[in-house]
Design a protein around this motif. Structure first.
Motif, PDB file in Angstrom:
ATOM      1  N   ALA A  35       0.687  -1.074   0.156  1.00 48.39           N
ATOM      2  CA  ALA A  35       0.132  -0.096   0.161  1.00 48.39           C
ATOM      3  C   ALA A  35       0.815   1.321  -0.008  1.00 48.39           C
ATOM      4  N   MET A  80       3.896   1.690  -1.351  1.00 49.00           N
ATOM      5  CA  MET A  80       4.495   1.765  -2.600  1.00 49.00           C
ATOM      6  C   MET A  80       3.404   2.521  -3.597  1.00 49.00           C
ATOM      7  N   GLU A  81       1.973   1.841  -3.667  1.00 42.86           N
ATOM      8  CA  GLU A  81       1.101   2.361  -4.559  1.00 42.86           C
ATOM      9  C   GLU A  81       0.629   3.854  -3.886  1.00 42.86           C
ATOM     10  N   GLY A  82       0.771   4.266  -2.708  1.00 40.45           N
ATOM     11  CA  GLY A  82       0.416   5.456  -2.379  1.00 40.45           C
ATOM     12  C   GLY A  82       1.478   6.312  -2.688  1.00 40.45           C
ATOM     13  N   ALA A  83       2.739   5.905  -2.550  1.00 39.99           N
ATOM     14  CA  ALA A  83       3.981   6.890  -2.790  1.00 39.99           C
ATOM     15  C   ALA A  83       3.831   7.213  -4.337  1.00 39.99           C
ATOM     16  N   ILE A  84       3.516   6.177  -5.071  1.00 40.64           N
ATOM     17  CA  ILE A  84       3.784   6.607  -6.446  1.00 40.64           C
ATOM     18  C   ILE A  84       2.874   7.927  -6.993  1.00 40.64           C
TER      19      ILE A  84
END
Lengths: 111, 502
Positions: B154, B156-160
């Motif tokens: 989660a 990683m997805e948020g950070a992108i």
């Protein structure tokens, strides 16, 4: 120069709107380069006359280039380099963890 | 004495360097964090005193007079924001001692935290737009690393999403800086305000104003540019969530306040009308998004968005009272929102979940914690005598005075819906019995938790702040009144930085 910057901005936005995260980062790179070129151009480029004061004078002779935009662009390039290095590592790690490079499939945190 | 203005930036930078030096000793890093943020708080209070007495504290770095060198300026608004930075930094430092897992600490949690605080302080204090860009980037880079610390899916997805949107806004900001330099040939904020007042073609100035508005709007998570925030703020460690919630978006709001009172005040009808629309839509979309959520921190994230709307509303109405109300909302929101995130972390520690459906029974076993939550939650919704009431009262009164009926009505309605979602959390987490199959050992105290007081202390402190701000509104109002007066008289700022103009 204006056309070059326009094309760069357009292609950056186009790349960022694609679904692959690699293209997203390429878009970000082009975008930061476009912004740097923009700073250079709008603040008036002067070719071949460095802002140096000749020996014996107290102010530069004739028209010289404005050093400030160059300093700005240099700073911006360094910052963009650091940030993009982070972004590249991030997408690599995200690809490993999530197992896909398709942005459409990365929506667990959106709903 | 004007050197005092640099110290809030130097302390976190130095502390960050010290933490890096003591990379191996986590204990030392923790105490450096507490001591440094405590010092930051003390210095910031001193700075606030000084700005109250002198009005502006100006320092020309390296002795280069404005507009040629970089200027560090503290007016009252900056000083207030620095005090809030100190308060939040200090509470988070204490909270992190108990709440940060060791493997996060080993990967540079504390150095990054100091770097983030340095970026935030720098952005509040600088008087130069390119320097502001640099501080934004310092802050962003630290926040990127903190957000991804841990490397879960989660995150990683948020950070992108977070990284992309913020880099995009930085690029717009940078382009706007270039265009400003091309138009008027200066980057110093005071000089810029002075020269833009004399530029003829207002079309170009409006375009620049809107570019800055979009850039800061993304950072502040204003409508329609807020989607990155609820997608990423609930993913990192809870201490980091709280730090982000308290400070990061407010830097964007601060920049909006600075630019749209000092620099772009020539065409108020046009620019501030757009801000007004943005504010109204931000409030509504944030609160409606929150109503649909059932995850503790996601719900709170959407409320950040809706509160940003109130802050921008104060700026958009552009009367003295509205500006006072707007700054009051910022101060109140930094305290309360951070505290709500801290409570969510505490509940997570007790019951092991952020999902409202899997929580319950906290009031029965720990009425003290429930009370602390209730203080913050009701304050957020704006019930008297807590801090949110004073803030919203000022804003709504300002709205009624200028006859902005629609947006005032929207603000009131949004308050009611905020109350609804706070009560939803109350009912789910604190009131209803513990759901089946949830491990309650920590909640009932069967499994003792020796570090719990380290979590309770900051929460209780911030809740006390919320009550104090509410009960003790008058002195704070007077400080904010002076701050608003400074903001609405850009000539004072220009004179303080540039000296007497011909």
């Amino acid at each position: 120069m204006a056309y070059v910057i326009g094309v760069l901005f357009a292609s950056a936005v186009y790349m960022m709107l694609r679904r692959s995260i690699v293209k997203l980062v390429i878009g970000l790179m082009i975008l930061s380069n476009a912004a740097n070129l923009l700073i250079f151009t709008v603040s008036g480029m002067t070719r071949g006359s460095p802002p140096l004061i000749p020996e014996g004078l107290t102010e530069p002779a004739g028209v010289v280039a404005d050093p400030l935009p160059q300093a700005l662009v240099l700073t911006a390039i360094v910052i963009a380099f650091g940030v993009l290095a982070f972004a590249v590592v991030l997408i690599h790690r995200a690809y490993e963890v999530v197992g896909t490079d398709d942005l459409d499939k990365m929506k667990d945190t959106d709903t | 004495m004007s050197h005092l203005v640099l110290i809030p930036i130097l302390i976190p930078l130095l502390a960050g360097a010290l933490s890096l030096v003591s990379w191996r000793s986590l204990l030392l890093q923790r105490w450096i964090a507490v001591v440094a943020t405590g010092l930051l708080l003390l210095v910031s209070i001193g700075l606030l005193q000084l700005t109250r007495e002198e009005g502006f504290v100006v320092m020309h770095v390296g002795g280069w007079a404005a507009p040629f060198g970089i200027t560090i300026v503290a007016d009252l608004l900056s000083a207030i924001m620095i005090v809030m930075t100190g308060v939040i930094g200090f509470t988070i430092a204490i909270y992190s001692m108990a709440m940060t897992p060791e493997r996060h600490e080993r990967f540079g949690y504390y150095p990054l935290m100091h770097l983030l605080l340095a970026g935030v302080s720098g952005a509040f204090l600088t008087g130069d737009i390119f320097n502001l860009y640099v501080w934004f980037e310092v802050m962003l880079l630290a926040s990127f690393a903190l957000l991804t610390l841990g490397g879960e899916r989660a995150q990683m997805e948020g950070a992108i999403k977070y990284v992309t949107l913020n880099l995009f806004s930085s690029a717009i900001f940078l382009s706007a800086i270039g265009l400003v330099y091309g138009t008027v040939g200066t980057l110093n904020m005071a000089d810029l305000a002075y020269k833009l007042g004399q530029v003829e073609h207002s079309g170009m100035v409006n375009v620049l104003a809107l570019m800055f508005m979009v850039a800061f709007g993304i950072k502040a998570a204003a409508f329609p540019l807020f989607f990155w925030l609820p997608a990423s703020y609930h993913t990192p460690l809870v201490g980091i969530s709280a730090l982000f919630a308290g400070l990061l978006t407010k830097v964007g709001v601060y920049a909006l306040y600075r630019f749209f009172t000092l620099i772009f005040n020539g065409d108020v009808d046009y620019t501030h009308n757009i801000l007004l629309w943005g504010a109204g839509l931000t409030m509504v979309s944030g609160v409606l998004g929150a109503a649909a959520q059932f995850e503790f921190r996601r719900l709170l994230s959407f409320h950040i968005v809706s509160q940003i709307g109130y802050m921008i509303l104060g700026l958009a109405l552009f009367t003295p009272l509205a500006i006072i109300g707007g700054i009051f909302v910022i101060v109140h929101n930094i305290v309360v929102k951070t505290n709500l995130f801290l409570v969510s972390g505490l509940v997570y520690r007790l019951l092991g979940s952020y999902d409202l459906k899997k929580l319950g029974g906290v009031y029965r076993h720990r009425p003290g914690i429930a009370l602390l939550f209730l203080v913050s939650a009701l304050s957020l919704a704006g019930l008297p005598p807590l801090s949110g009431f004073v803030a919203k009262f000022l804003l709504i009164r300002a709205g009624l005075e200028v006859g902005a009926w629609t947006v005032t009505g929207v603000a009131l309605l949004v308050s009611v819906i905020t109350l609804y979602s706070m009560l939803k959390i109350w009912a789910e987490v604190f009131w209803k019995p513990v759901p089946e199959g949830v491990n309650t050992e920590r909640l009932t105290g069967e499994k003792p938790d020796s570090q719990l007081w380290l979590l309770l202390l900051p929460i209780a402190g911030l809740a006390a702040c919320a009550v104090l701000i509410g009960v003790n509104g008058q002195p704070i109002y007077e400080v904010l009144e002076a701050a608003a007066e400074q903001l609405l008289n850009p000539a004072l700022y220009i004179e303080a930085v540039l000296g007497d103009q011909p």
